[in-house]
Design an enzyme around this catalytic site. Structure first.
Site, PDB file in Angstrom:
ATOM      1  N   LYS A   1      18.837 -19.611  -5.935  1.00 36.00           N
ATOM      2  CA  LYS A   1      18.147 -19.537  -4.511  1.00 36.00           C
ATOM      3  C   LYS A   1      17.746 -20.956  -4.445  1.00 36.00           C
ATOM      4  O   LYS A   1      16.433 -21.426  -4.800  1.00 36.00           O
ATOM      5  CB  LYS A   1      17.094 -18.698  -4.409  1.00 36.00           C
ATOM      6  CG  LYS A   1      16.570 -18.039  -2.911  1.00 36.00           C
ATOM      7  CD  LYS A   1      16.380 -19.202  -1.997  1.00 36.00           C
ATOM      8  CE  LYS A   1      14.586 -19.765  -2.103  1.00 36.00           C
ATOM      9  NZ  LYS A   1      14.636 -21.008  -1.347  1.00 36.00           N
TER      10      LYS A   1
ATOM     11  N   GLU B   1      15.343 -24.319   0.692  1.00 38.42           N
ATOM     12  CA  GLU B   1      16.057 -24.373   1.902  1.00 38.42           C
ATOM     13  C   GLU B   1      16.054 -25.825   2.546  1.00 38.42           C
ATOM     14  O   GLU B   1      16.822 -26.133   3.515  1.00 38.42           O
ATOM     15  CB  GLU B   1      15.196 -23.409   2.985  1.00 38.42           C
ATOM     16  CG  GLU B   1      14.080 -23.761   3.110  1.00 38.42           C
ATOM     17  CD  GLU B   1      13.003 -23.104   2.233  1.00 38.42           C
ATOM     18  OE1 GLU B   1      13.338 -23.069   0.872  1.00 38.42           O
ATOM     19  OE2 GLU B   1      11.792 -22.718   2.489  1.00 38.42           O
TER      20      GLU B   1
ATOM     21  N   SER C   1       5.672 -25.613  -6.227  1.00 41.17           N
ATOM     22  CA  SER C   1       4.491 -25.763  -6.041  1.00 41.17           C
ATOM     23  C   SER C   1       3.518 -24.763  -6.922  1.00 41.17           C
ATOM     24  O   SER C   1       4.203 -23.386  -7.366  1.00 41.17           O
ATOM     25  CB  SER C   1       3.886 -25.944  -4.887  1.00 41.17           C
ATOM     26  OG  SER C   1       4.279 -24.811  -4.093  1.00 41.17           O
TER      27      SER C   1
ATOM     28  N   CYS D   1       7.565 -34.270 -10.246  1.00 40.49           N
ATOM     29  CA  CYS D   1       6.296 -33.371 -10.688  1.00 40.49           C
ATOM     30  C   CYS D   1       5.865 -34.195 -11.854  1.00 40.49           C
ATOM     31  O   CYS D   1       4.858 -34.224 -12.528  1.00 40.49           O
ATOM     32  CB  CYS D   1       6.771 -32.077 -11.308  1.00 40.49           C
ATOM     33  SG  CYS D   1       8.018 -32.129 -12.551  1.00 40.49           S
TER      34      CYS D   1
HETATM   35  P1  NAD Z   1       7.664 -24.826  -2.975  1.00 44.08           P
HETATM   36  O1  NAD Z   1       6.749 -24.207  -3.947  1.00 44.08           O
HETATM   37  O2  NAD Z   1       7.297 -25.059  -1.659  1.00 44.08           O
HETATM   38  O3  NAD Z   1       9.103 -24.372  -2.993  1.00 44.08           O
HETATM   39  C1  NAD Z   1       9.853 -23.709  -4.128  1.00 44.08           C
HETATM   40  C2  NAD Z   1      10.743 -22.831  -3.901  1.00 44.08           C
HETATM   41  O4  NAD Z   1       9.970 -21.629  -3.578  1.00 44.08           O
HETATM   42  C3  NAD Z   1      11.712 -22.919  -2.945  1.00 44.08           C
HETATM   43  O5  NAD Z   1      12.989 -22.465  -3.306  1.00 44.08           O
HETATM   44  C4  NAD Z   1      11.022 -22.090  -1.453  1.00 44.08           C
HETATM   45  O6  NAD Z   1      12.011 -21.673  -0.845  1.00 44.08           O
HETATM   46  C5  NAD Z   1      10.565 -20.875  -2.141  1.00 44.08           C
HETATM   47  N1  NAD Z   1       9.182 -20.628  -1.526  1.00 44.08           N
HETATM   48  C6  NAD Z   1       8.592 -21.404  -0.497  1.00 44.08           C
HETATM   49  N2  NAD Z   1       7.310 -20.853  -0.095  1.00 44.08           N
HETATM   50  C7  NAD Z   1       7.486 -19.426  -0.736  1.00 44.08           C
HETATM   51  C8  NAD Z   1       6.738 -18.290  -0.577  1.00 44.08           C
HETATM   52  N3  NAD Z   1       5.643 -18.290   0.210  1.00 44.08           N
HETATM   53  N4  NAD Z   1       7.110 -17.229  -1.248  1.00 44.08           N
HETATM   54  C9  NAD Z   1       8.334 -17.124  -1.974  1.00 44.08           C
HETATM   55  N5  NAD Z   1       8.990 -18.360  -2.349  1.00 44.08           N
HETATM   56  C10 NAD Z   1       8.545 -19.385  -1.307  1.00 44.08           C
HETATM   57  O7  NAD Z   1       7.836 -26.505  -3.730  1.00 44.08           O
HETATM   58  P2  NAD Z   1       8.556 -27.551  -2.965  1.00 44.08           P
HETATM   59  O8  NAD Z   1       7.792 -28.278  -1.936  1.00 44.08           O
HETATM   60  O9  NAD Z   1      10.146 -27.318  -2.710  1.00 44.08           O
HETATM   61  O10 NAD Z   1       8.597 -28.596  -4.353  1.00 44.08           O
HETATM   62  C11 NAD Z   1       7.699 -29.357  -4.607  1.00 44.08           C
HETATM   63  C12 NAD Z   1       6.692 -28.784  -5.738  1.00 44.08           C
HETATM   64  O11 NAD Z   1       7.515 -28.633  -6.812  1.00 44.08           O
HETATM   65  C13 NAD Z   1       5.866 -29.807  -6.359  1.00 44.08           C
HETATM   66  O12 NAD Z   1       4.605 -29.282  -6.407  1.00 44.08           O
HETATM   67  C14 NAD Z   1       6.316 -30.339  -7.814  1.00 44.08           C
HETATM   68  O13 NAD Z   1       5.027 -30.692  -8.462  1.00 44.08           O
HETATM   69  C15 NAD Z   1       6.969 -28.944  -7.950  1.00 44.08           C
HETATM   70  N6  NAD Z   1       7.977 -29.420  -9.237  1.00 44.08           N
HETATM   71  C16 NAD Z   1       7.509 -28.982 -10.250  1.00 44.08           C
HETATM   72  C17 NAD Z   1       8.300 -29.235 -11.390  1.00 44.08           C
HETATM   73  C18 NAD Z   1       7.711 -28.949 -12.804  1.00 44.08           C
HETATM   74  O14 NAD Z   1       8.403 -28.784 -13.692  1.00 44.08           O
HETATM   75  N7  NAD Z   1       6.608 -28.578 -13.095  1.00 44.08           N
HETATM   76  C19 NAD Z   1       9.492 -29.914 -11.297  1.00 44.08           C
HETATM   77  C20 NAD Z   1      10.061 -30.250  -9.856  1.00 44.08           C
HETATM   78  C21 NAD Z   1       8.947 -30.065  -8.961  1.00 44.08           C
END
Ligand code: NAD
Length: 504
Positions: free
Chosen positions: A182, A185, A235, A290
């Site tokens: 997944k 988006e 996140s 990240c």
């Molecule tokens: P996000 O949490 O908004 O989205 C990640 C995934 O979760 C997406 O596929 C999204 O569709 C889904 N999602 C979003 N809201 C949701 C909800 N309410 N319920 C269920 N699923 C949901 O993250 P983002 O903005 O796409 O990515 C950036 C974040 O990712 C930053 O916080 C970054 O630090 C983190 N990140 C962490 C690592 C790591 O290894 N720790 C690596 C890359 C990115």
């Protein structure tokens, strides 16, 4: 009257289920932007719960035959996938740049990191070997072997459209599982392209599937009875939710969250090297990593020189569209809303009494989602700038008087992904690696992100679960151990003596 044809509507991209690309029946869609221009380049369907259910069932149907495929043959499909990735390397990188906005050089580097995970996974015949101990008791042998789990799910963020999915599916598939991705988006195009390459590589239908969507699909996957394991990267708030929801429904979950990474500069550091590394760490990929450095902690009298030199270098960075062929140092942020949120932190900084030493809100390109490199000095650890993950090109500077004080700044941080020190002192380096409150440590390294052969060991609110992605932890995560204890008795006709000990 103009005779020009109206611009074509952006296409709605398909999902991949059981080896077939189909259009979702969902009426809900989300825009995919080219962040360099702000234009909508595609629409992604936000699939329904029942579509997620169909995709999981397709993955489950493909499971038994794939798990029974000899491991060497499974590896060969991945070797072929790697070959195709290398042949189409630039296409993948350009797609990453187009939908994410990072520079082409950054996109290439990220795809290369993903390729390395594929290379790691190609060693699966050796990696899957178990352990054996003959004669653990009299006439008793014991062995542990590793079995696949079943349907595994990957839910990925926007910031590495190709690399983060490749942290997961090559390893899961090689271990004999089937997989449902997944993707974010915001960046679904690179994921679909990898689906095409996997099909071309000869992966049987249903072994790798893609379902697009938002919370509805994520919830359907987290609660689905046929899903055995969930890998999440995103996140912190969502990572925690995914971990809790998934484990509550009996899944094995590895869930990587957000970060706030500290970079300590000791007075004895090579300042040119440290400034160059800090610049790349804080402003590379527009700070949307990240493992991006987001708090610089200069120790003692180096602070003034460090801030002056960094601001001078960062102010000269070229910022602009990344998809025109013109080389720039930094591209846009992912969306207009995220750009506004990141830029808003410079107002927050002023309100909190910090000093905006370099303001990235000036001289911006007229279209696209841009903020230039920004540096905020005199940040205190309790300020919002030091606590929140900004996820943009805004570096906060927290000045410290001693290494102990710098270590204390890290202790208070709720995250724990990466941290680095710049120093020429072995003692300072040792103190730092022993005591800093984070899971990935760099010494004179700006971005201490481990390569494919080592696990990505975030701590605290940066990771929920036990086994991380990458390295041997990835193999353990995607398999379950089975331990077999065997006893055979010799019959009267069989010799008890081992022939190598028998004297002639
Ligand atoms: P996000 O949490 O908004 O989205 C990640 C995934 O979760 C997406 O596929 C999204 O569709 C889904 N999602 C979003 N809201 C949701 C909800 N309410 N319920 C269920 N699923 C949901 O993250 P983002 O903005 O796409 O990515 C950036 C974040 O990712 C930053 O916080 C970054 O630090 C983190 N990140 C962490 C690592 C790591 O290894 N720790 C690596 C890359 C990115």
């Amino acid at each position: 009257m103009s005779t020009a044809a109206p611009p074509a509507a952006p296409p709605t991209i398909p999902i991949l289920s059981g080896g077939k690309w189909t259009q979702s029946k969902s009426t809900r869609t989300s825009d995919v932007f080219n962040p360099s221009t702000g234009q909508v380049i595609a629409k992604v369907p936000l699939c329904s719960k029942s579509e997620a259910d169909d995709v999981v069932k397709a993955a489950a149907d493909a499971g038994p035959a794939w798990a029974a495929t000899p491991v060497v043959e499974r590896a060969r499909v991945l070797f072929k996938f790697r070959e195709l990735l290398m042949q189409r390397f630039d296409e993948v990188a350009r797609l990453v740049t187009r939908e994410h906005g990072k520079t082409l050089a950054e996109a290439r580097a990220s795809v290369q990191r993903g390729v390395e995970v594929v290379e790691f996974a190609c060693g699966i015949p050796s990696l899957l070997m178990g352990q054996t101990l003959p004669d653990v008791a009299r006439n008793v042998d014991c062995e542990t072997v590793r079995h696949p789990l079943g349907v595994c799910v990957g839910i990925t963020p926007f910031n590495f459209p190709a690399m983060v999915p490749m942290w997961m599916f090559p390893v899961a598939i090689c271990c004999g599982n089937t997989f449902v991705l997944k993707p974010s988006e915001k960046v679904p195009l690179s994921a679909n392209f990898m689906g095409e390459l996997l099909t071309e590589a000869g992966l049987p239908p249903g072994v790798f599937n893609i379902v697009h969507g938002d919370k509805e699909v994520v919830d359907a996957l987290l609660t689905h009875e046929l899903v055995r394991a969930v890998s999440f990267v995103g996140s912190t708030g969502i990572a925690k939710y995914v971990y809790e929801m998934g484990t509550k429904h009996g899944k094995r979950v590895q869930s990587a969250g957000g970060a706030k990474n500290h970079l300590i500069i000791m007075p004895d550091a090579d300042l040119d090297q440290a400034v160059a590394a800090l610049q790349a760490s804080a402003f590379g990929c527009a700070g949307e990593r990240c493992m991006a450095g987001s708090i610089a902690v200069p120790v003692g009298d180096v602070a003034g020189r460090f801030v002056d030199r960094l601001c001078e270098k960062a102010s000269k960075m070229t910022v602009g569209p990344t998809d025109t062929g013109a080389e720039v140092d930094m591209g846009p942020l992912i969306t207009a809303a995220h750009r506004d949120r990141v830029a808003g932190y410079l107002d927050v900084a002023q309100k909190e009494g910090a000093t905006v030493a370099l303001d990235g809100r000036k001289d911006l390109p007229t279209s696209g989602f841009f903020v230039r490199p920004s540096v905020v000095d005199m940040v205190q650890p309790e300020m919002q700038l030091a606590r929140d993950e900004i996820f943009g090109p805004v570096l906060s500077v927290v000045r410290a008087n001693s290494l102990e004080q710098a270590l204390a700044v890290g202790k208070k941080c709720p995250f724990g992904n990466g941290a680095s020190i710049f120093t020429n002192s072995g003692y300072a380096a040792r103190q730092f690696k022993q005591h800093f409150n984070a899971g990935m440590i760099g010494i004179n390294v700006g971005v201490p992100a481990p390569m494919a052969w080592f696990p990505f060991t975030g701590w605290n609110q940066s990771f929920f679960g036990d086994l991380h992605v990458q390295g041997l932890e990835g193999i353990q995560f995607y398999t379950q151990g089975k331990t077999i204890t065997t006893r055979w008795f010799a019959t009267a006709a069989e010799s008890h003596a081992d022939p190598i000990w028998r004297s002639k």
